[in-house]
Design a protein around this motif. Structure first.
Motif, PDB file in Angstrom:
ATOM      1  N   GLU A   1     -13.157 -17.404  65.755  1.00  0.00           N
ATOM      2  CA  GLU A   1     -11.924 -16.843  66.326  1.00  0.00           C
ATOM      3  C   GLU A   1     -10.708 -17.707  66.008  1.00  0.00           C
ATOM      4  O   GLU A   1      -9.589 -17.213  65.918  1.00  0.00           O
ATOM      5  N   VAL A   2     -10.909 -18.982  65.808  1.00  0.00           N
ATOM      6  CA  VAL A   2      -9.804 -19.870  65.421  1.00  0.00           C
ATOM      7  C   VAL A   2      -9.477 -19.653  63.949  1.00  0.00           C
ATOM      8  O   VAL A   2      -8.315 -19.635  63.547  1.00  0.00           O
ATOM      9  N   ALA A   3     -10.515 -19.463  63.126  1.00  0.00           N
ATOM     10  CA  ALA A   3     -10.321 -19.223  61.697  1.00  0.00           C
ATOM     11  C   ALA A   3      -9.541 -17.927  61.458  1.00  0.00           C
ATOM     12  O   ALA A   3      -8.827 -17.806  60.467  1.00  0.00           O
ATOM     13  N   ASP A   4      -9.669 -16.977  62.379  1.00  0.00           N
ATOM     14  CA  ASP A   4      -8.950 -15.704  62.256  1.00  0.00           C
ATOM     15  C   ASP A   4      -7.609 -15.743  62.983  1.00  0.00           C
ATOM     16  O   ASP A   4      -7.181 -14.758  63.580  1.00  0.00           O
ATOM     17  N   PHE A   5      -6.933 -16.868  62.906  1.00  0.00           N
ATOM     18  CA  PHE A   5      -5.677 -17.039  63.642  1.00  0.00           C
ATOM     19  C   PHE A   5      -4.621 -16.020  63.228  1.00  0.00           C
ATOM     20  O   PHE A   5      -3.714 -15.716  63.976  1.00  0.00           O
ATOM     21  N   LEU A  53      -4.902 -12.952  63.049  1.00  0.00           N
ATOM     22  CA  LEU A  53      -4.996 -11.753  63.865  1.00  0.00           C
ATOM     23  C   LEU A  53      -4.140 -11.866  65.121  1.00  0.00           C
ATOM     24  O   LEU A  53      -3.865 -10.874  65.779  1.00  0.00           O
ATOM     25  N   LYS A  54      -3.747 -13.092  65.424  1.00  0.00           N
ATOM     26  CA  LYS A  54      -2.889 -13.371  66.578  1.00  0.00           C
ATOM     27  C   LYS A  54      -3.449 -12.790  67.873  1.00  0.00           C
ATOM     28  O   LYS A  54      -2.722 -12.287  68.720  1.00  0.00           O
ATOM     29  N   THR A  55      -4.768 -12.864  68.006  1.00  0.00           N
ATOM     30  CA  THR A  55      -5.398 -12.428  69.250  1.00  0.00           C
ATOM     31  C   THR A  55      -5.653 -13.652  70.113  1.00  0.00           C
ATOM     32  O   THR A  55      -5.836 -14.761  69.605  1.00  0.00           O
TER      33      THR A  55
END
Length: 128
Positions: A4-8, A10-12
């Motif tokens: 989820e950090v790697a997909d920053f 996505l700004k979720t």
């Protein structure tokens, strides 16, 4: 880094504490195995052929040390697998990690010789 950090981009929003648990799980794997967990190996808690060959080729003193190392292998790998779940909602809290039997079970005292033998085995494994 937690998925989820790697997909920053996505700004979720995500739980930074669960992301830290993921990072600690990766670090624990690195400390115990001498290598980072491979993406393809996630969820795998079996010994690979190098582990088994190493256990077969050691002396009696090394064998005792190896037995102690492998005796709770499944328990710690189960913990690491839980900590490094790709889904943050499935990961434990740090309090749950600290309550895991791998941390809480009473352990016998380990002599300096046993520590030396353990480090020798790990060094051989890393260099193989």
């Amino acid at each position: 880094m937690a998925p989820e950090v790697a997909d920053f981009r996505l700004k979720t929003k995500f739980d930074m504490y669960k992301a830290d648990v993921y990072s600690v799980g990766v670090t624990l794997h690195l400390l115990l195995r001498g290598e980072l967990p491979a993406q393809a190996d996630e969820g795998c808690t079996t010994l690979d052929s190098r582990d088994l060959a190493e256990a077969d080729s050691c002396s009696d003193a090394e064998s005792d040390c190896e037995e102690k190392w492998l005796s709770d292998y499944d328990g710690v790998m189960e913990l690491i697998e839980w900590m490094t779940s790709p889904f943050s909602e499935e990961r434990p809290s740090m309090q749950e990690v600290m309550q895991h039997p791998w941390f809480t079970d009473a352990t016998q005292e380990i002599s300096a010789e046993e520590v030396y033998m353990e480090m020798t085995l790990r060094k051989r494994y890393i260099n193989s």
